[in-house]
Scaffold this motif. Structure first.
Motif, short mmCIF file in Angstrom:
data_model
loop_
_atom_site.label_atom_id
_atom_site.label_comp_id
_atom_site.label_asym_id
_atom_site.label_seq_id
_atom_site.Cartn_x
_atom_site.Cartn_y
_atom_site.Cartn_z
N LEU A 8 9.76 -7.12 -0.94
CA LEU A 8 8.85 -7.59 -1.98
C LEU A 8 7.53 -6.82 -1.96
O LEU A 8 6.92 -6.60 -3.01
CB LEU A 8 8.59 -9.08 -1.80
CG LEU A 8 9.77 -9.99 -2.15
CD1 LEU A 8 9.38 -11.45 -2.01
CD2 LEU A 8 10.28 -9.73 -3.56
N GLY A 9 7.07 -6.41 -0.77
CA GLY A 9 5.86 -5.61 -0.70
C GLY A 9 6.05 -4.25 -1.35
O GLY A 9 5.18 -3.77 -2.08
N GLY A 10 7.20 -3.62 -1.10
CA GLY A 10 7.48 -2.34 -1.74
C GLY A 10 7.55 -2.47 -3.25
O GLY A 10 7.01 -1.62 -3.98
N ASN B 124 0.80 -1.23 0.00
CA ASN B 124 0.00 0.00 0.00
C ASN B 124 0.84 1.28 0.00
O ASN B 124 0.36 2.32 -0.43
CB ASN B 124 -0.92 0.01 1.23
CG ASN B 124 -2.03 -1.01 1.15
OD1 ASN B 124 -3.06 -0.77 0.55
ND2 ASN B 124 -1.81 -2.16 1.76
N ILE B 125 2.07 1.21 0.47
CA ILE B 125 2.84 2.44 0.69
C ILE B 125 3.22 3.12 -0.62
O ILE B 125 3.02 4.32 -0.81
CB ILE B 125 4.10 2.15 1.53
CG1 ILE B 125 3.71 1.64 2.92
CG2 ILE B 125 4.95 3.42 1.66
CD1 ILE B 125 4.90 1.24 3.80
N TYR B 126 3.78 2.35 -1.55
CA TYR B 126 4.38 2.95 -2.75
C TYR B 126 3.54 2.72 -4.01
O TYR B 126 4.05 2.83 -5.13
CB TYR B 126 5.78 2.38 -2.96
CG TYR B 126 6.71 2.66 -1.81
CD1 TYR B 126 7.19 3.95 -1.57
CD2 TYR B 126 7.11 1.65 -0.94
CE1 TYR B 126 8.04 4.22 -0.52
CE2 TYR B 126 7.96 1.91 0.12
CZ TYR B 126 8.43 3.19 0.33
OH TYR B 126 9.26 3.45 1.38
N ILE B 127 2.28 2.45 -3.85
CA ILE B 127 1.45 2.04 -4.98
C ILE B 127 1.31 3.13 -6.05
O ILE B 127 1.15 2.84 -7.23
CB ILE B 127 0.07 1.58 -4.46
CG1 ILE B 127 -0.66 0.73 -5.49
CG2 ILE B 127 -0.77 2.76 -4.01
CD1 ILE B 127 -1.88 0.02 -4.92
N THR B 128 1.40 4.40 -5.65
CA THR B 128 1.24 5.48 -6.64
C THR B 128 2.57 5.96 -7.21
O THR B 128 2.57 6.80 -8.12
CB THR B 128 0.52 6.69 -6.01
OG1 THR B 128 1.33 7.24 -4.96
CG2 THR B 128 -0.84 6.30 -5.46
N LEU C 62 4.76 -2.37 -8.82
CA LEU C 62 4.35 -3.13 -10.01
C LEU C 62 2.84 -3.12 -10.16
O LEU C 62 2.31 -3.06 -11.27
CB LEU C 62 4.86 -4.57 -9.91
CG LEU C 62 6.37 -4.77 -9.92
CD1 LEU C 62 6.73 -6.25 -9.85
CD2 LEU C 62 6.99 -4.16 -11.18
N LEU C 63 2.13 -3.19 -9.04
CA LEU C 63 0.68 -3.20 -9.08
C LEU C 63 0.15 -1.90 -9.66
O LEU C 63 -0.77 -1.89 -10.48
CB LEU C 63 0.14 -3.41 -7.66
CG LEU C 63 -1.34 -3.77 -7.51
CD1 LEU C 63 -1.64 -5.12 -8.16
CD2 LEU C 63 -1.72 -3.82 -6.03
N VAL D 27 14.73 -5.57 -6.03
CA VAL D 27 14.83 -6.96 -5.57
C VAL D 27 16.18 -7.23 -4.91
O VAL D 27 16.30 -8.12 -4.05
CB VAL D 27 14.61 -7.92 -6.76
CG1 VAL D 27 14.82 -9.37 -6.35
CG2 VAL D 27 13.18 -7.76 -7.29
N ILE D 28 17.19 -6.47 -5.29
CA ILE D 28 18.53 -6.71 -4.74
C ILE D 28 18.53 -6.54 -3.21
O ILE D 28 19.39 -7.09 -2.52
CB ILE D 28 19.57 -5.78 -5.40
CG1 ILE D 28 20.97 -6.35 -5.21
CG2 ILE D 28 19.48 -4.36 -4.84
CD1 ILE D 28 22.02 -5.64 -6.03
#
Length: 390
Positions: free
Chosen positions: A142-144, A22-26, A149-150, A254-255
């Motif tokens: 992975l959430g970030g 939810n944090i970086y979705i935009t 990506l979403l 991913v790194i």
């Protein structure tokens, strides 16, 4: 690994991934939001910084609340609230309401992350805690990435509202799974944690901890500034990237999955001070590469930013916990507070820098904030420089 260990790691990984989605979705669709809402660059950047500011505002509250109440109602309340904020973002046509809903999401994200970390620290023995927290850290990375990506790739950028719906559903499901599946602790565990808590003021008076907190703030200032304004840089000449092409650049994130454990091994071998200095060197070199107007320069710079940032972050938080004999929960809450204040400040300040000076101004401001991790590295390498902690 036992079945119960696997079950707990799955719950932790899923819940933290959902929260960070939810944090970086935009972030990758900021130019799309700018066009749709007829807003300027600084205003649309609030769709990210408002979440981070909300986290910073509430993180100490949820850190303390988790010492007083069972974790399960905190997580369920947080999950429902974050999802509700996301659904408001998905339907609103008002830009002010979008920012307010993003701030509301930020307020409740620590109920899914900080409170969970405190619960794990209270209920798990050290050997299990190290393993489960490995899942926690991987999930933040992975959430970030998943949120980016979403918002900019899985759903078409012009249909960004569906990304909020997907993230809200994911958050609700994982919060309910955690509510049902996390083991219940005893009242004695909570009472013991309260007795062993060190006051926030006492922690802030320790210079050996405070410099680590400033290190966290400076490193996320750099990281958030670069990645938040990357879409504006790449959507214009000489790159002229589409939103989907820009979003692919976030795969360098991913790194971070690998750099945490690697940085820990480097720190064990060469010391925290040298590790911080090495990470700061990577940040400086990479920021210089980001000034080069070429795709290889940008890719190399972004990879280096990730290497440097996650090296500094892992070394700093490891050093923090080695300095503590008690009060780990509140000390880590303060670390996270400074961390997110640095991110919010970076996005806000760099927005004005980009608006008035372009991409190079963002890079130069970020270079200035290499000072905290650099100085902290020098102090950690030469602790005799400090004759007495405050």
């Amino acid at each position: 690994m036992t079945k119960s260990d696997f079950h707990l790691q799955f719950i932790v990984f899923a819940l933290v991934s959902a929260a960070f989605t939810n944090i970086y979705i935009t972030q990758p669709i900021l130019p799309v939001l700018q066009h749709e809402f007829t807003a300027d660059m600084v205003q649309v950047s609030f769709s990210v910084s408002a979440v981070i500011f909300g986290i910073a505002v509430s993180i100490l509250f949820f850190g303390s609340l988790s010492d007083r109440l069972p974790i399960h109602p905190i997580i369920l309340t947080g999950g429902v609230s974050v999802a509700l904020g996301g659904l408001i973002c998905a339907v609103t046509e008002n830009f002010g309401m979008l920012i307010a809903a993003r701030f509301f999401q930020g307020i409740f994200i620590p109920a899914l992350t900080t409170a969970l970390a405190a619960y794990l620290a209270k209920t798990l023995p050290r050997e299990r805690l190290n393993v489960v927290m490995g899942s926690y850290i991987s999930a933040t990375v992975l959430g970030g990435l998943g949120g980016r990506l979403l918002g900019g790739w899985i759903h078409p950028p012009l249909h960004w509202r569906y990304a909020f719906v997907s993230a809200s559903v994911f958050t609700l499901i994982t919060a309910f799974i955690a509510f049902r599946g996390l083991p219940r602790g005893s009242a004695d565990d909570t009472l013991l944690q309260q007795k062993n808590s060190t006051p926030f003021g006492e922690l802030l008076r320790r210079w050996d901890l405070l410099r680590i907190y400033f290190c966290a703030a400076g490193s996320l200032f750099i990281f958030s500034s670069v990645f938040n304004y990357l879409p504006f840089r790449l959507s214009r000449p000489p790159f002229d990237f589409t939103t989907k092409m820009t979003t692919l650049m976030y795969f360098v994130y991913v790194i971070g999955i690998f750099m945490g454990p690697v940085a820990g091994q480097i720190g064990n071998r060469f010391g925290t001070g040298n590790t911080l200095l090495g990470g700061t060197f990577f940040l400086g070199l990479s920021l210089a590469l980001l000034l080069v107007p070429s795709v290889p320069g940008v890719v190399s710079g972004l990879l280096g930013i990730c290497i440097g940032f996650f090296t500094v972050h892992a070394a700093a938080i490891g050093s923090l916990n080695r300095k503590l004999s008690e009060g780990q929960g509140r000390a880590n809450a303060l670390y996270t507070l400074f961390y997110y204040i640095g991110g919010w400040f970076g996005i806000t300040v760099s927005g004005f820098a980009y608006k008035h000076g372009g991409w190079s101004a963002v890079v130069y401001v970020a270079m200035f904030f290499m000072i905290p991790p650099f100085v902290t590295g020098l102090w950690e390498r030469n602790p005799e420089w400090i004759h007495a902690d405050l």
